[in-house]
Design a protein around this motif. Structure first.
Motif, PDB file in Angstrom:
ATOM      1  N   ALA A 110       0.902  -1.303  -0.006  1.00 17.72           N
ATOM      2  CA  ALA A 110       0.030   0.100   0.105  1.00 17.72           C
ATOM      3  C   ALA A 110       0.690   1.175  -0.085  1.00 17.72           C
ATOM      4  O   ALA A 110       0.502   2.369  -0.753  1.00 17.72           O
ATOM      5  CB  ALA A 110      -0.952  -0.044   1.265  1.00 17.72           C
ATOM      6  N   ILE A 111       2.025   1.362   0.860  1.00 20.05           N
ATOM      7  CA  ILE A 111       2.813   2.306   0.800  1.00 20.05           C
ATOM      8  C   ILE A 111       3.581   2.558  -0.572  1.00 20.05           C
ATOM      9  O   ILE A 111       3.513   3.828  -0.850  1.00 20.05           O
ATOM     10  CB  ILE A 111       3.888   2.358   1.865  1.00 20.05           C
ATOM     11  CG1 ILE A 111       3.225   2.217   3.059  1.00 20.05           C
ATOM     12  CG2 ILE A 111       4.970   3.181   1.699  1.00 20.05           C
ATOM     13  CD1 ILE A 111       4.113   1.937   4.381  1.00 20.05           C
ATOM     14  N   LEU A 112       3.891   1.622  -1.220  1.00 18.30           N
ATOM     15  CA  LEU A 112       4.456   1.602  -2.639  1.00 18.30           C
ATOM     16  C   LEU A 112       3.548   2.346  -3.448  1.00 18.30           C
ATOM     17  O   LEU A 112       4.016   3.031  -4.392  1.00 18.30           O
ATOM     18  CB  LEU A 112       4.895   0.300  -3.032  1.00 18.30           C
ATOM     19  CG  LEU A 112       6.387  -0.211  -2.435  1.00 18.30           C
ATOM     20  CD1 LEU A 112       6.551  -1.633  -2.802  1.00 18.30           C
ATOM     21  CD2 LEU A 112       7.500   0.643  -2.826  1.00 18.30           C
ATOM     22  N   GLU A 113       2.292   1.744  -3.407  1.00 16.85           N
ATOM     23  CA  GLU A 113       1.300   2.555  -4.298  1.00 16.85           C
ATOM     24  C   GLU A 113       1.268   3.887  -3.928  1.00 16.85           C
ATOM     25  O   GLU A 113       0.753   4.895  -4.790  1.00 16.85           O
ATOM     26  CB  GLU A 113      -0.040   1.849  -4.128  1.00 16.85           C
ATOM     27  CG  GLU A 113      -1.125   2.098  -5.068  1.00 16.85           C
ATOM     28  CD  GLU A 113      -2.415   1.447  -4.958  1.00 16.85           C
ATOM     29  OE1 GLU A 113      -3.413   1.834  -5.600  1.00 16.85           O
ATOM     30  OE2 GLU A 113      -2.384   0.404  -4.199  1.00 16.85           O
ATOM     31  N   ALA A 114       1.160   4.555  -2.677  1.00 19.80           N
ATOM     32  CA  ALA A 114       0.838   5.813  -2.246  1.00 19.80           C
ATOM     33  C   ALA A 114       1.931   6.563  -2.876  1.00 19.80           C
ATOM     34  O   ALA A 114       1.636   7.915  -3.092  1.00 19.80           O
ATOM     35  CB  ALA A 114       0.695   5.751  -0.845  1.00 19.80           C
ATOM     36  N   LEU A 115       3.244   6.124  -2.684  1.00 19.23           N
ATOM     37  CA  LEU A 115       4.416   6.836  -3.194  1.00 19.23           C
ATOM     38  C   LEU A 115       4.334   7.052  -4.492  1.00 19.23           C
ATOM     39  O   LEU A 115       4.883   7.946  -5.089  1.00 19.23           O
ATOM     40  CB  LEU A 115       5.620   6.171  -2.638  1.00 19.23           C
ATOM     41  CG  LEU A 115       5.993   6.288  -1.118  1.00 19.23           C
ATOM     42  CD1 LEU A 115       7.105   5.201  -0.796  1.00 19.23           C
ATOM     43  CD2 LEU A 115       6.379   7.364  -0.633  1.00 19.23           C
ATOM     44  N   GLY A 116       3.819   5.777  -5.156  1.00 20.84           N
ATOM     45  CA  GLY A 116       3.776   6.206  -6.707  1.00 20.84           C
ATOM     46  C   GLY A 116       5.265   6.201  -7.499  1.00 20.84           C
ATOM     47  O   GLY A 116       6.302   6.179  -6.730  1.00 20.84           O
ATOM     48  N   ASP A 117       5.205   6.991  -8.576  1.00 21.72           N
ATOM     49  CA  ASP A 117       6.318   7.069  -9.384  1.00 21.72           C
ATOM     50  C   ASP A 117       6.785   8.582  -9.262  1.00 21.72           C
ATOM     51  O   ASP A 117       7.944   8.773  -9.845  1.00 21.72           O
ATOM     52  CB  ASP A 117       6.105   6.641 -10.876  1.00 21.72           C
ATOM     53  CG  ASP A 117       5.690   5.360 -11.133  1.00 21.72           C
ATOM     54  OD1 ASP A 117       6.496   4.590 -10.374  1.00 21.72           O
ATOM     55  OD2 ASP A 117       5.164   5.038 -12.009  1.00 21.72           O
ATOM     56  N   GLU A 118       6.316   9.312  -8.567  1.00 14.59           N
ATOM     57  CA  GLU A 118       6.614  10.750  -8.565  1.00 14.59           C
ATOM     58  C   GLU A 118       7.796  11.034  -7.435  1.00 14.59           C
ATOM     59  O   GLU A 118       8.079  10.006  -6.711  1.00 14.59           O
ATOM     60  CB  GLU A 118       5.599  11.575  -8.152  1.00 14.59           C
ATOM     61  CG  GLU A 118       4.946  11.386  -6.538  1.00 14.59           C
ATOM     62  CD  GLU A 118       3.629  12.198  -6.383  1.00 14.59           C
ATOM     63  OE1 GLU A 118       4.040  13.608  -6.019  1.00 14.59           O
ATOM     64  OE2 GLU A 118       2.636  11.843  -6.625  1.00 14.59           O
TER      65      GLU A 118
END
Length: 290
Positions: A110-118
């Motif tokens: 979930a954290i990886l998704e929240a951080l995204g690619d930005e």
């Protein structure tokens, strides 16, 4: 998901609505507080504080945990990935020197998704108990600029007795080596940590030999300029504590640990005033900022 994120590899079923495993958490984030925190290492605080997000649950069962309300009792508010990303942005807008993700491991996807690619404008800090899976850490490569692991134990006795993890040192030492592989030597700019590993060790009363063995490993594994080391004296007895854990670390114990650290050649890092061992340095977990 069938969870194998941490060294427990318990295989518990964790979904957005179903909690499981030793951490007792669902797959979606559960957060107890988001705030600018002044009591992290100086290189992470900056002018306004570290942007801390305190996640609920933990894969350890430390009987002395100062955050027991959230780590063991599971207090917190379930949120979406979208809301977690908003919290990151709100903390940055408030002047956070970093995004400090506290006890995040069981929410890694979930954290990886929240951080995204930005590319975030401040370092992202993985603030963990050290009991990490190397395989899970590899998922974070390129997303985390600063790793802030505990190195709680080098001896299996206190690791089993106090945290229920006899294999703690084996797992934590491998994890820290992976963290260092990802970040390389630490980089400080104007007193702020931009990249690197800060290894924390909380000295426990009556466990000076364990502290010495932790210091030995750091001194033998890393050269000056590679990692920072934070020797903490802030242990605070928790309700129901017995034996040595019912008291604070003495001045003599901490002075002995500091002297040992210096004699081992560790000069990159931090020590604490013993006045740090106060309950008021533990935040109120009241869902503010969530």
């Amino acid at each position: 998901m069938i969870c194998t994120l941490c060294p427990r590899r318990c295989g518990a079923e964790r979904t957005d609505t179903r909690a499981g495993g030793l951490c007792g958490m669902p797959a979606s984030p559960v957060v107890a507080r988001a705030m600018l925190h002044q009591w992290e290492e100086p290189c992470l605080v900056g002018d306004h504080g570290a942007g801390c997000v305190f996640f609920s649950g933990c894969n350890l069962r430390c009987c002395f945990c100062q955050n027991g309300t959230i780590s063991r009792e599971g207090f917190g508010k379930p949120i979406t990935v979208e809301r977690l990303r908003e919290i990151f942005r709100e903390l940055i807008a408030q002047g956070a020197a970093c995004l400090d993700l506290v006890t995040p491991s069981h929410f890694t996807p979930a954290i990886l998704e929240a951080l995204g690619d930005e590319t975030w404008p401040v370092p992202v800090v993985w603030n963990c108990g050290g009991y990490e899976s190397v395989e899970t850490l590899r998922l974070l490569e390129g997303k985390i600029q600063v790793y802030l692991p505990d190195l709680k134990y080098a001896l299996p006795g206190p690791a089993k007795r106090y945290s229920g993890a006899e294999d703690y040192f084996e797992r934590a030492s491998a994890a820290i080596l992976e963290m260092y592989r990802q970040t390389g030597p630490y980089v400080l700019e104007n007193g702020r940590l931009r990249r690197g590993v800060v290894i924390r060790h909380l000295q426990l009363p009556g466990e000076l030999e364990n502290t010495r063995r932790c210091i030995d490993w750091v001194a033998e594994t890393f050269r000056p300029g590679e990692v920072l080391f934070s020797l903490m004296s802030q242990y605070t007895p928790q309700p129901g504590a017995k034996g040595p854990l019912a008291r604070h670390v003495t001045g003599a114990e901490y002075r002995a640990a500091v002297a040992y650290m210096e004699n081992c050649g560790i000069t990159d890092g931090y020590t604490q005033e013993r006045t740090s061992a106060k309950e008021e340095y533990t935040p109120d977990f009241d869902l503010r900022g969530v």
